[in-house]
Design an enzyme around this catalytic site. Sequence first.
Site, PDB file in Angstrom:
ATOM      1  CB  ILE A  75      -0.925  -0.019   1.242  1.00  0.00           C
ATOM      2  CG1 ILE A  75      -1.887  -1.219   1.158  1.00  0.00           C
ATOM      3  CG2 ILE A  75      -1.687   1.290   1.373  1.00  0.00           C
ATOM      4  CD1 ILE A  75      -2.783  -1.250  -0.058  1.00  0.00           C
ATOM      5  CD  GLN A 119      -9.404   4.770  -5.221  1.00  0.00           C
ATOM      6  OE1 GLN A 119      -9.725   4.080  -6.173  1.00  0.00           O
ATOM      7  NE2 GLN A 119      -9.884   5.982  -5.042  1.00  0.00           N
ATOM      8  CD  GLU A 151     -10.996  -1.195 -12.154  1.00  0.00           C
ATOM      9  OE1 GLU A 151     -11.792  -1.404 -13.058  1.00  0.00           O
ATOM     10  OE2 GLU A 151      -9.768  -1.127 -12.340  1.00  0.00           O
TER      11      GLU A 151
HETATM   12 MO1  MOS Z   1     -11.858   1.275 -14.607  1.00  0.00          MO
HETATM   13  S1  MOS Z   1     -13.673   0.508 -15.247  1.00  0.00           S
HETATM   14  O1  MOS Z   1     -10.808   0.221 -15.441  1.00  0.00           O
HETATM   15  O2  MOS Z   1     -11.711   2.840 -15.191  1.00  0.00           O
END
Ligand code: MOS
Length: 692
Positions: A583, A592, A659
């Site tokens: 990190i 995030q 993500e």
């Molecule tokens: Mo993200 S959907 O890879 O910007």
Amino acid sequence: MTELLTAHVMGTDLERLDGRAKVTGTAPYAFEYPLDNPTYLHPVESTVARGRITAVDTSAAEAVPGVLAVLTHLNAPRLADTSDAEYAVLQSDEVSFRGQFVGGVIAETAEAARHAASLVYVSYDEQPHDVELSADRDDLYAPEQVNAGFPTDTDTGDLDSALAEAAITLDQTYTTPTEHNNPMEPHTTVAVWDADGLTLYDSTQGVHAVRSAMAPVFGLEPERIRVVARYVGGGFGSKGLPHAHVVLAGLAAQLTEGRPVKLALTRQQMFVMVGYRTPTIQRVRYGADADGRLSAIGMDVLVQTAKVKEFVEQAAVPARMMYAAANRRTTHRAAPLDVAIPSWMRAPGECPGMFGPEVAMDELAVLCGIDPIELRVRNEPESDPETGNPWSVRRLVDCLHEGARRFGWADRDPEPGIRREDGWLVGTGVASSTYPLNVMPGSTAAVQFEHGRYGVRIGAVDIGTGAWTALSQIAADALGVGMDDIALEIGDSALPAASVAGGSSGITCWGSAIVAAARAFRAEHGADPAEGDRSEAEMPENPDTEKFAQHSFGAQFAEVRVHADTGEIRVPRMLGVFSTGRIINPRTAHSQFIGGMTMGLSMALHEQSYVDPRFGHVVNHDFAEYHIAANADVGDLQAVWLDEQDPHSNPMGSRGIGEIGIVGAAAAVANAAFHATGVRVRDLPVTADRFL
Ligand code: MOS
């Protein structure tokens, strides 16, 4: 093995460098660059989902005071390349989806442009349209490949025989609805077309991505396009590539004699023009022995794509590597519809593609009479089932166990529907999370010694993630100096080229380039450089990418309360435990993770775009009716991570964090809702009516 950077500044909990500018309103977003004598552009959108334009009456619009020009397909400048249908804006009379741009008004004020746009009368030869995805369509097709270049289908072993022989089988269908990206800052482009070429102040995730996409469209050498994006208010994938509005602004800017053209999409236009997550229909089949060891995994996904341009979400991809089963078959089929073009939305592939399989794991645990964490542990693959490569780092089991300890999993009731408190049924659920280490080509960084500091330059974009801060931390460690010695410049295509802020790949790609440039700088100029000394380097190839399966993992936990009388669902607690390599900045990383988890909670409880099949558009195209998790929906939300450095990922030992927080969150909520109520919800969102 990459040479890992020693962390001094990396890993420290630093405030955002851009925080003060943002909260005081001095950080310029795309619309806000101080430009002289701007004009304003408002799009005209089609009112039919399919057909041809037969006539356009612009006279009323042109009569509005302040209107400078009305663009239609009849008078718009011609584009040099119309091979990408999304960018072939105002180049023909054809309408491919409702809300597509059929014109644009340029005016002295935004208000005049918007009013005049409502006075452009377009007549159509309307043709029948088809906008509904269903499993029984006869035109479902297998694309050549799916998003990000993955194979459409995989077939390993013998799924049918394994299912026939399995002691326990599961065959269920799960669905996720259409969902729309809603970054706070709308998609905005300010275009200036003058003797130098085209300058775009754009709200984008990639300045060089915009430049390389727009250069052929406008027939300009890439060097004649400059794209600036110093601050961006979120993107989630919807700003990963330019959409049609960038072309519309560029067309308009050719008509204003050098005056800037400002275009900010309305929230409603964002529900058409900037991509969305396709709905999915997922058939999941598992075969296992009585102890829950999987022998068979089937994942067949149906999605939609636009007839005008193909985008097929790779939702079956995570099932290929998640669990050990010798026999696996995964397929994608797409329905081509008269709809707006689907695109990227936070964790395309993994986000919807882990919903069905992770709810199915919960169902399998019930069928086998095994704890759902234990079931997952029993199905850990020793190496990547798809490639056979060893894992660089696979710590899913550690995430599950650490999460179980923190969440109090040991106290969980073994049976669903047991615990009731003040009229609420209470349950807990778990789901796994994963996201790949993505590496994109094309990042270069430069280091230059100036005014006693190290200028570090790369065309990266901070879309709100904390990249300004994290990249400065990486540069400081790479040069062996403190944060105050670093002067970072990002967000401009005039800087060295950078890949897009997408696929959770930014820190890996840009950080690796910065480290390479810093090492080159020290090699060329030593520890005591002179004013103006400069070095530049590309992100080096990482041979380990081919040798190891490189994925992040996580465990998502949720507590759900469902009211026994009303079905109202609340999520008082969520915990995510992640294994994502080093990190760089705990503060921005935490943001995030909890941001992703909140978006996952939102997906679990609220998000759904309703398409009216009669007209072909999303009817709940605003924040009044497209519900997104708000503060009141979020209870005790915690995200933690394992202390880890990936020796194979990049010099920082990190793997990307943007993500993974959304992946698995909705499944954890649905699984907890089952544990609370005994009602299995297989279709998102999980709303009150499912329990009545
Ligand atoms: Mo993200 S959907 O890879 O910007």
